[in-house]
Design an enzyme around this catalytic site. Structure first.
Site, PDB file in Angstrom:
ATOM      1  N   ASP A 473       0.835  -1.207   0.000  1.00 35.78           N
ATOM      2  CA  ASP A 473       0.000   0.000   0.000  1.00 35.78           C
ATOM      3  C   ASP A 473       0.872   1.260   0.000  1.00 35.78           C
ATOM      4  O   ASP A 473       2.085   1.191   0.273  1.00 35.78           O
ATOM      5  CB  ASP A 473      -0.891  -0.037   1.251  1.00 35.78           C
ATOM      6  CG  ASP A 473      -2.213   0.683   1.067  1.00 35.78           C
ATOM      7  OD1 ASP A 473      -2.338   1.459   0.119  1.00 35.78           O
ATOM      8  OD2 ASP A 473      -3.115   0.469   1.905  1.00 35.78           O
ATOM      9  N   ASP A 541     -10.643   2.144  -3.827  1.00 38.70           N
ATOM     10  CA  ASP A 541     -11.317   1.662  -2.618  1.00 38.70           C
ATOM     11  C   ASP A 541     -12.824   1.672  -2.827  1.00 38.70           C
ATOM     12  O   ASP A 541     -13.571   1.146  -2.004  1.00 38.70           O
ATOM     13  CB  ASP A 541     -10.964   2.548  -1.420  1.00 38.70           C
ATOM     14  CG  ASP A 541      -9.620   2.162  -0.805  1.00 38.70           C
ATOM     15  OD1 ASP A 541      -9.151   1.042  -1.068  1.00 38.70           O
ATOM     16  OD2 ASP A 541      -9.056   2.979  -0.065  1.00 38.70           O
TER      17      ASP A 541
HETATM   18  C1  DGJ Z   1      -5.929   1.677   1.778  1.00 33.09           C
HETATM   19  C2  DGJ Z   1      -6.253   0.506   0.905  1.00 33.09           C
HETATM   20  O1  DGJ Z   1      -6.717   0.949  -0.332  1.00 33.09           O
HETATM   21  C3  DGJ Z   1      -7.265  -0.386   1.621  1.00 33.09           C
HETATM   22  O2  DGJ Z   1      -7.615  -1.455   0.789  1.00 33.09           O
HETATM   23  C4  DGJ Z   1      -6.685  -0.866   2.917  1.00 33.09           C
HETATM   24  O3  DGJ Z   1      -5.615  -1.736   2.677  1.00 33.09           O
HETATM   25  C5  DGJ Z   1      -6.239   0.313   3.768  1.00 33.09           C
HETATM   26  N1  DGJ Z   1      -5.403   1.211   3.042  1.00 33.09           N
HETATM   27  C6  DGJ Z   1      -5.530  -0.154   5.003  1.00 33.09           C
HETATM   28  O4  DGJ Z   1      -5.039   0.871   5.736  1.00 33.09           O
END
Ligand code: DGJ
Length: 728
Positions: A473, A541
């Protein structure tokens, strides 16, 4: 190259040039196109033509004579790599300040060579040199014949007496002729990635760029399309796709010049980045990637997708793991007991892997929320007293694989890492810190930080050799860009990205094929430089399935389905079937509470995973055809057709919920074999639901492509998946 050699080479080249007083034509031909360059009698290198290739190579030189446009006063408007400070008066591809402080550059053709890398791939190198300064640029064109794709980059070096400052250093400089040009560009924000806009280009410069330092796609990805003469449609019109293979600041200038031609100059953004180049040091730009089609956007995207699978994406022709992720079902709130249940749910669901998300680390500052712990990559003893190792073993016992989330480039100020290494953090020494999601970015230009980031991955795999997957991430932008490590801050943005690639190369040298998801607070960082190290990306997301149809649709122009991680979540009001069907158009995953599913929902999900396993080869490796655009239709439809054209899967969705909206007309299929006969079967039905679609009827490909097939999408059947098979 030392100075003496440089001078000798220059002298020899000058002699060669004397013998080549006439214009020289350099064509780069792919299966359908030709990019034709010309070195004129004065050795200026210009673009003669870029378009559908001609039957007779000799006729390329006749092309310019048929354009009666305004006079080109500089003779450089069509330059193949436009220098600045000499005759050119338009947007340059390269601007330098020489060691003696002079700002002028002229680049003349010296030589070229072609290396045949395979039957499909060739690399053309053209050497350009300044007649006055010992400054040289090599233009590299790597062409992929079958897919009409070209990757173009520049190699810059000099042997002046001191540093040369590269003020601008583009990868490529294209020149297109048409009656008008239509730009499709993308913008976005969190949960709103890949929003398209199309506009007619007017005279002057339109710049697409990013100054975010990292995760450029949050606001604007580097991918774009330019239609020639009129806006291209899915199946008609001439369209160029472009993208920069770079995961940091980029800049693409589209200049409609005084002659009405379009000049496209793309490369690393020179914003705050005048780069000092030492004598004999080589500066290699990232590649600018482009493909051109005269058959519309669909053809261009299929070529790009095929190229990406075969040449770019890590393990692009390989397999992928279906998974259950715990982010949205637990967020930071979990412990070993909860995870044990989720592991058995993973098994129950029938997917390959359980993916443990954020929140498993940090002790002095536990990661129980997004305010603390980032950077402290030790298992949290309260949540995981037996460590990750016991979870990996538990997963093995359950017969599933185990994957884990990391965000190794980042740090919370509330962390031991920050306390121990404040100098590893990107921040202005005399200014207040500015946070995004309560975190800061680590300084990857610093080799010690590179070692640290590599070590996070290496430790995880060394301790847990059975670890099967990483989600990587990247949630913050770079504010207050400053490195305590670098002497020259102008190098920061470039060295940050180079540092990232150094780490990723080390990871891949040691762990060549472990699947890794490229995630960035949604789809903040998706590009073909990063995808050399990652098997897939997280598009957004936003998993609300209606929204997601639009987001996945736009990504699909540029990236193949095998790279798109799509998870079924609880976002939105659509039934589980709709959500699952949407997630199937890529790499399927789930992020739901399996134990809370009703009995029938669970049965549906389990069957859907089995169905997906039957379809995934076609979805991942087949050709994708967009049949009905969600923008402008009440029904969206996308098909994936296998290479032999014996099998296809078609996803259909209701995207307009007003009264009586449904599939009133048949949807015309594409990419089938007109001469073959096919059965059409509705699959992935919700338990207890029947269909009127008769699977024993056969249709020719000809019929299905000319008349089409009505999936009977309506308010009661909001998503319909059809499977076509050749009837033997
Ligand atoms: C952002 C990501 O896009 C999510 O899927 C998740 O992993 C969160 N971060 C976790 O902090």
């Amino acid at each position: 190259m030392n100075l003496k050699f440089f001078k000798t080479a220059f002298f020899l080249a000058a002699i060669v040039l004397c013998f080549k007083a006439d214009a020289q034509i350099i064509p780069i031909e792919t299966s359908h196109n030709a990019l034709v360059l010309q070195a004129d009698a004065q050795h200026n290198l210009t673009t003669l033509y870029f378009g559908t290739k001609l039957g007779n190579v000799k006729e390329y030189e006749l092309v310019p004579g048929n354009y009666k446009q305004n006079e080109d006063l500089s003779g450089l408007m069509a330059s193949a790599y436009t220098p600045s400070g000499s005759r050119n008066l338009l947007e340059p591809a390269i601007t330098v300040t020489h060691a003696d402080g002079n700002n002028s550059l002229d680049l003349r053709y010296v030589s070229h060579s072609v290396e045949r890398i395979s039957d499909d791939v060739s690399l053309l190198r053209i050497v350009l040199r300044d007649p006055v300064y010992q400054f040289e640029v090599t233009l590299n064109y790597k062409s992929y014949f079958r897919d009409d794709v070209i990757e173009q980059w520049s190699t810059i070096k000099h042997s002046e007496k001191g540093n040369v400052i590269l003020q601008k250093f583009a990868s490529a400089n294209l020149h297109l002729k048409a009656s008008s040009f239509w730009l499709t560009q993308y913008h976005g924000d969190w949960a709103k990635e890949m929003q398209p806009e199309e506009s007619k280009l007017t005279h002057g410069i339109k710049t697409l760029d990013s100054k975010l330092g990292t995760r450029a796609n949050l606001f604007q990805p580097s991918v774009f399309m330019v239609s020639l003469d009129q806006p291209a449609t899915e199946d008609a019109g001439t369209v160029l796709y472009g993208a920069l293979e770079w995961s940091g600041n980029f800049r693409t200038d589209l200049e409609l010049d005084p002659q009405d031609n379009l000049r496209i100059i793309s490369g690393i953004n020179n914003y705050a980045s005048p780069y000092p180049l030492k004598p004999n040091e080589v500066f290699e730009t990232p590649a600018f990637l482009y493909t051109l089609s005269s058959q519309g956007k669909g053809d261009a995207s299929r070529k790009l997708q095929h190229w990406a699978r075969n040449y770019k994406v890590l393990d692009g022709t390989g397999s992928r793991l279906t998974l259950l992720n715990n982010w949205e079902s637990t967020f930071f709130d979990f412990d070993e007991q909860k995870l044990a249940l989720l592991l058995s749910d993973t098994k129950k669901l029938g997917v390959d892997l359980f993916l443990l998300d954020d929140g498993w680390f940090g002790n002095k500052y536990p990661r129980n929320g997004d305010h603390s712990g980032l950077g402290d990559w030790q298992e949290n003893k309260k949540k995981l007293p037996n460590g990750v190792a016991s979870l990996v073993k538990e997963a093995e016992k359950d017969g599933v694989k185990f994957g884990i989330w990391i965000e190794p480039e980042m740090v919370n100020p509330k962390s031991e890492l920050y306390e121990q290494h404040p100098d590893w953090v990107i921040k202005q020494p005399k200014r207040d810190e500015h946070y995004m999601r309560n975190q800061l970015v680590l300084d990857l230009s610093n080799p010690a930080v590179q070692d640290f980031v590599f070590g996070i991955v290496d430790n995880l795999f060394t301790k847990n050799p059975a670890l099967a997957y990483l989600k990587w991430d990247c949630n913050s932008l770079i504010f207050n860009a400053y490195s305590a490590h670098l002497k020259n801050q102008s190098q920061f943005y470039v060295e940050y990205v180079r540092g990232l690639y150094k780490v990723l190369s080390r990871v891949r040298a040691k762990y060549p094929k472990v699947p890794m998801m490229l995630c960035s607070g949604g789809g903040g960082r998706v590009d073909y430089a990063a995808l050399q190290y990652f098997t897939e990306f997280w598009p957004s997301d936003n998993t609300e399935p209606l929204e997601r149809i639009f987001i996945q649709w736009e990504y699909s122009y540029f990236y193949p389905a095998i790279t798109s991680s799509n998870h079924v979540t609880d976002w939105g009001k659509q039934p589980l079937k709709f959500r699952t069907d949407v997630a199937m158009m890529g790499k399927l995953g789930f992020d739901i509470v399996v134990s809370k599913l009703s009995e029938t929902d669970l049965r549906f999900a389990q069957d859907a995973v089995k169905t997906y396993n039957q379809l995934k080869a076609t979805i991942w490796q087949g050709d994708q055809y967009r049949l009905a655009d969600p923008r402008g239709n009440s029904v969206a439809a996308i098909a994936y057709v296998n290479e032999q054209k014996t099998s296809a899967v078609i996803f259909n969705y209701l995207v307009n919920y007003r009264y009586d909206e449904r599939s009133k007309l048949p949807i015309r299929l594409k990419g089938l074999d007109a001469g073959k006969k096919y059965t059409v079967k509705e699959i992935n039905l919700y338990p207890g639901k029947n269909t009127d679609i008769k699977s024993d009827r056969t249709y020719t490909g000809d019929f299905l492509m000319k008349i089409g097939f009505n999936p009977n999408v309506n308010a009661d059947r909001t998503s319909v998946v059809l499977k076509l098979d050749e009837a033997l």
